[in-house]
Design a protein around this motif. Sequence first.
Motif, PDB file in Angstrom:
ATOM      1  N   LEU A   4      -5.067  -7.427  -1.527  1.00 51.89           N
ATOM      2  CA  LEU A   4      -4.016  -8.161  -0.828  1.00 51.89           C
ATOM      3  C   LEU A   4      -2.879  -7.243  -0.427  1.00 51.89           C
ATOM      4  O   LEU A   4      -2.309  -7.368   0.664  1.00 51.89           O
ATOM      5  N   GLY A   5      -2.565  -6.272  -1.264  1.00 52.00           N
ATOM      6  CA  GLY A   5      -1.509  -5.320  -0.933  1.00 52.00           C
ATOM      7  C   GLY A   5      -1.880  -4.453   0.257  1.00 52.00           C
ATOM      8  O   GLY A   5      -1.036  -4.161   1.123  1.00 52.00           O
ATOM      9  N   VAL A   7      -3.964  -5.272   2.755  1.00 47.80           N
ATOM     10  CA  VAL A   7      -3.910  -6.105   3.964  1.00 47.80           C
ATOM     11  C   VAL A   7      -2.479  -6.308   4.413  1.00 47.80           C
ATOM     12  O   VAL A   7      -2.158  -6.264   5.606  1.00 47.80           O
ATOM     13  N   THR A   8      -1.611  -6.529   3.452  1.00 48.39           N
ATOM     14  CA  THR A   8      -0.200  -6.715   3.809  1.00 48.39           C
ATOM     15  C   THR A   8       0.397  -5.453   4.423  1.00 48.39           C
ATOM     16  O   THR A   8       1.172  -5.522   5.403  1.00 48.39           O
ATOM     17  N   LEU A   9       0.007  -4.310   3.910  1.00 51.95           N
ATOM     18  CA  LEU A   9       0.496  -3.035   4.452  1.00 51.95           C
ATOM     19  C   LEU A   9       0.042  -2.820   5.897  1.00 51.95           C
ATOM     20  O   LEU A   9       0.844  -2.442   6.762  1.00 51.95           O
ATOM     21  N   ALA A  11      -0.828  -5.101   8.031  1.00 54.11           N
ATOM     22  CA  ALA A  11      -0.159  -6.097   8.878  1.00 54.11           C
ATOM     23  C   ALA A  11       1.250  -5.656   9.226  1.00 54.11           C
ATOM     24  O   ALA A  11       1.721  -5.839  10.362  1.00 54.11           O
ATOM     25  N   ALA A  12       1.907  -5.051   8.280  1.00 57.28           N
ATOM     26  CA  ALA A  12       3.273  -4.565   8.532  1.00 57.28           C
ATOM     27  C   ALA A  12       3.272  -3.410   9.518  1.00 57.28           C
ATOM     28  O   ALA A  12       4.124  -3.327  10.428  1.00 57.28           O
ATOM     29  N   THR A  15       2.531  -4.821  12.985  1.00 62.22           N
ATOM     30  CA  THR A  15       3.711  -5.518  13.499  1.00 62.22           C
ATOM     31  C   THR A  15       4.779  -4.530  13.959  1.00 62.22           C
ATOM     32  O   THR A  15       5.408  -4.713  15.018  1.00 62.22           O
TER      33      THR A  15
END
Length: 357
Positions: A4-5, A7-9, A11-12, A15
């Motif tokens: 999850l970490g 994927v979040t990275l 995505a950031a 963006t």
Amino acid sequence: MKRLGIVTLWAAVLTGFVILMVAANNARSETVCKKVNVKLEGKDDNFFIEAKDIKSLINKDKSINPVGKPVGSIDVAQLEKIISSDPWVKNAELYFDNKQQLNIKITQREPVARVFTFSGNSFYLDESGERIPVSTKYAAKVPVFTGFPTDAEKLQQPDSLLNVQIVQMGSYIISHPFWMAQVAQLMITPERRFEFIPQLGDQVIAFGDGNDIDKKFTKLLAFYQEGLNKVGWNNYSRINIAFEDQVVCTRKDGVPPLQPVVTTDSVKVNGADEVPEYEDLDSTSHATKKPEPVTAAKPATKPTPDAKAKAAKQREPEKEKAKTKEKARTEKPKPQPKAVYKPGNKSVNTSKKQNTP
């Protein structure tokens, strides 16, 4: 949790990249065009248009002049259309660089022939057969064709075919340095055939129509090398290469000489005490004789049959001679003698290394 970490990275990061792209585009849209650069491209350095001509096309209307306007508000497609309207422009490419400068890349049309019509109008033809107006800045070194039958831009079928043949022949001559130096001007006959007088020699070359261009020029070059180099370059007044596998020549000495003009100073006028002289058909002069004494006439005797036959036989040569002279006077002059040359199968090189024979 670890996945999850990650994927979040990502995505950031994505963006942030999108935000940067949007910001860059907004900044670019807000920046103004600082300058216009024009680059001309062609086969040689002889350009019929200049950079200032292209700039004047977009500067004459302030509403479309890009300099000083935001890059995002400039209609590049409209500018390309305006620049492509110039008859010497074949293709135009416009783009902005990272310095906010508008770059215009121009490819000009390349003429392959210059055409003169019957009325004296002149224009160029490019490789695609499109007409190009004559430039006041520069004259292209291309073959010249005279006697084009019409000034109309929309051609009928025979003239359209002739237009295609001119383009093909002009392109061929330009691509062969020997013929480019030998052929400067070609005449178009009323039958839509081609003739030209070469730079070397004074013969009229009857080329025929615009078909089999390479075959005809190769045949003519073979005749130059195998024929004229042996018999001389000034013996023929006309060389016809329109026939299949042969060259038909007309000799200069076959032309009948002109009759001399007798001027009034050369005419002899008889004096008052001179006896005039005459010439009969045999050009035999009759001299004046002293009168002979008249003798008494003898009684006429009836001629015998043998005497009649003998007299008729004596008159036959005179009649034949008179008929021969009358025939020679009325018959037409003989046609010019022609020499027919048939080239062999020897290959001929017409590349750039070909020397003038």
